[in-house]
Design a protein around this motif. Sequence first.
Motif, mmCIF file in Angstrom:
data_model
loop_
_atom_site.group_PDB
_atom_site.id
_atom_site.type_symbol
_atom_site.label_atom_id
_atom_site.label_comp_id
_atom_site.label_asym_id
_atom_site.label_seq_id
_atom_site.Cartn_x
_atom_site.Cartn_y
_atom_site.Cartn_z
ATOM 1 N N SER A 1 0.833 -1.212 0.000
ATOM 2 C CA SER A 1 0.000 0.000 0.000
ATOM 3 C C SER A 1 0.859 1.250 0.000
ATOM 4 O O SER A 1 0.603 2.200 -0.744
ATOM 5 C CB SER A 1 -0.928 0.012 1.214
ATOM 6 O OG SER A 1 -1.852 -1.035 1.137
ATOM 7 N N SER B 1 -6.146 10.334 -3.953
ATOM 8 C CA SER B 1 -6.994 9.157 -3.740
ATOM 9 C C SER B 1 -7.280 8.392 -5.030
ATOM 10 O O SER B 1 -7.701 7.239 -4.974
ATOM 11 C CB SER B 1 -8.315 9.566 -3.085
ATOM 12 O OG SER B 1 -9.053 10.411 -3.939
ATOM 13 N N LYS C 1 -8.511 4.582 -3.898
ATOM 14 C CA LYS C 1 -8.817 4.110 -2.555
ATOM 15 C C LYS C 1 -10.312 3.811 -2.475
ATOM 16 O O LYS C 1 -11.138 4.593 -2.934
ATOM 17 C CB LYS C 1 -8.467 5.178 -1.522
ATOM 18 C CG LYS C 1 -6.989 5.394 -1.359
ATOM 19 C CD LYS C 1 -6.708 6.451 -0.298
ATOM 20 C CE LYS C 1 -5.230 6.744 -0.212
ATOM 21 N NZ LYS C 1 -4.938 7.837 0.721
ATOM 22 N N LYS D 1 -12.905 2.111 2.515
ATOM 23 C CA LYS D 1 -12.155 1.750 3.712
ATOM 24 C C LYS D 1 -10.707 2.219 3.633
ATOM 25 O O LYS D 1 -9.919 1.934 4.529
ATOM 26 C CB LYS D 1 -12.205 0.242 3.922
ATOM 27 C CG LYS D 1 -13.597 -0.273 4.247
ATOM 28 C CD LYS D 1 -13.572 -1.761 4.487
ATOM 29 C CE LYS D 1 -14.966 -2.253 4.839
ATOM 30 N NZ LYS D 1 -14.970 -3.700 5.078
ATOM 31 N N GLY D 2 -10.341 2.909 2.556
ATOM 32 C CA GLY D 2 -8.977 3.414 2.408
ATOM 33 C C GLY D 2 -8.003 2.433 1.790
ATOM 34 O O GLY D 2 -6.817 2.719 1.692
ATOM 35 N N HIS D 3 -8.495 1.285 1.353
ATOM 36 C CA HIS D 3 -7.636 0.295 0.701
ATOM 37 C C HIS D 3 -7.496 0.636 -0.776
ATOM 38 O O HIS D 3 -8.466 1.046 -1.417
ATOM 39 C CB HIS D 3 -8.224 -1.117 0.845
ATOM 40 C CG HIS D 3 -8.364 -1.550 2.255
ATOM 41 N ND1 HIS D 3 -9.583 -1.742 2.850
ATOM 42 C CD2 HIS D 3 -7.428 -1.816 3.201
ATOM 43 C CE1 HIS D 3 -9.401 -2.123 4.100
ATOM 44 N NE2 HIS D 3 -8.101 -2.165 4.346
#
Length: 165
Positions: A12, A128, A148, A151-153
């Motif tokens: 990530s 993002s 992203k 959930k920000g993944h």
Amino acid sequence: MNFKCLLTAIISFVLIFGNSRAQVTEAKVSQLAFMAGTWTQKHAWGDMEEFWGEPMGDSMISSFRVVKDGKAVFYEFVVIEEQNQVPVFKMRHFNRGSIGWEDKDKPLLFYLVGIGKNKADFELKDKSVHITYQLIAPDKLDVILIEKDKKGHLQKDSFNYTRKK
């Protein structure tokens, strides 16, 4: 932290910071001419068609649609305009029926963060979403979307277009 979590964190970090670059300070819309054409592909989302007009003046335009089971699913309209000597990618999404997703005065603005021969990288200011366009052969255009999720993944989608004849 177990190995799998550590590996996910490292990947990530590399995807976020390895793909994030400073905004290009000078470029011309004419450098994006490699994107021009009508491009198609069959995808899990449906049949895709992306049209890019040739550069004209300081701008380019694009329309995109996804059709599944004979029905349009959604559309995109993109304008690339030079601002302060740099192309800026301005995108809007629409549902079937031409119902816009973004506020009428707030298109998504992607800034040029990389430019090369037959390749351009655009990124939202908050990093993002990152989009890469690369002409890999006269009749093949790859578009890589890294974004992203809620959930920000990070999620990566690859679109491998063929020039429509």
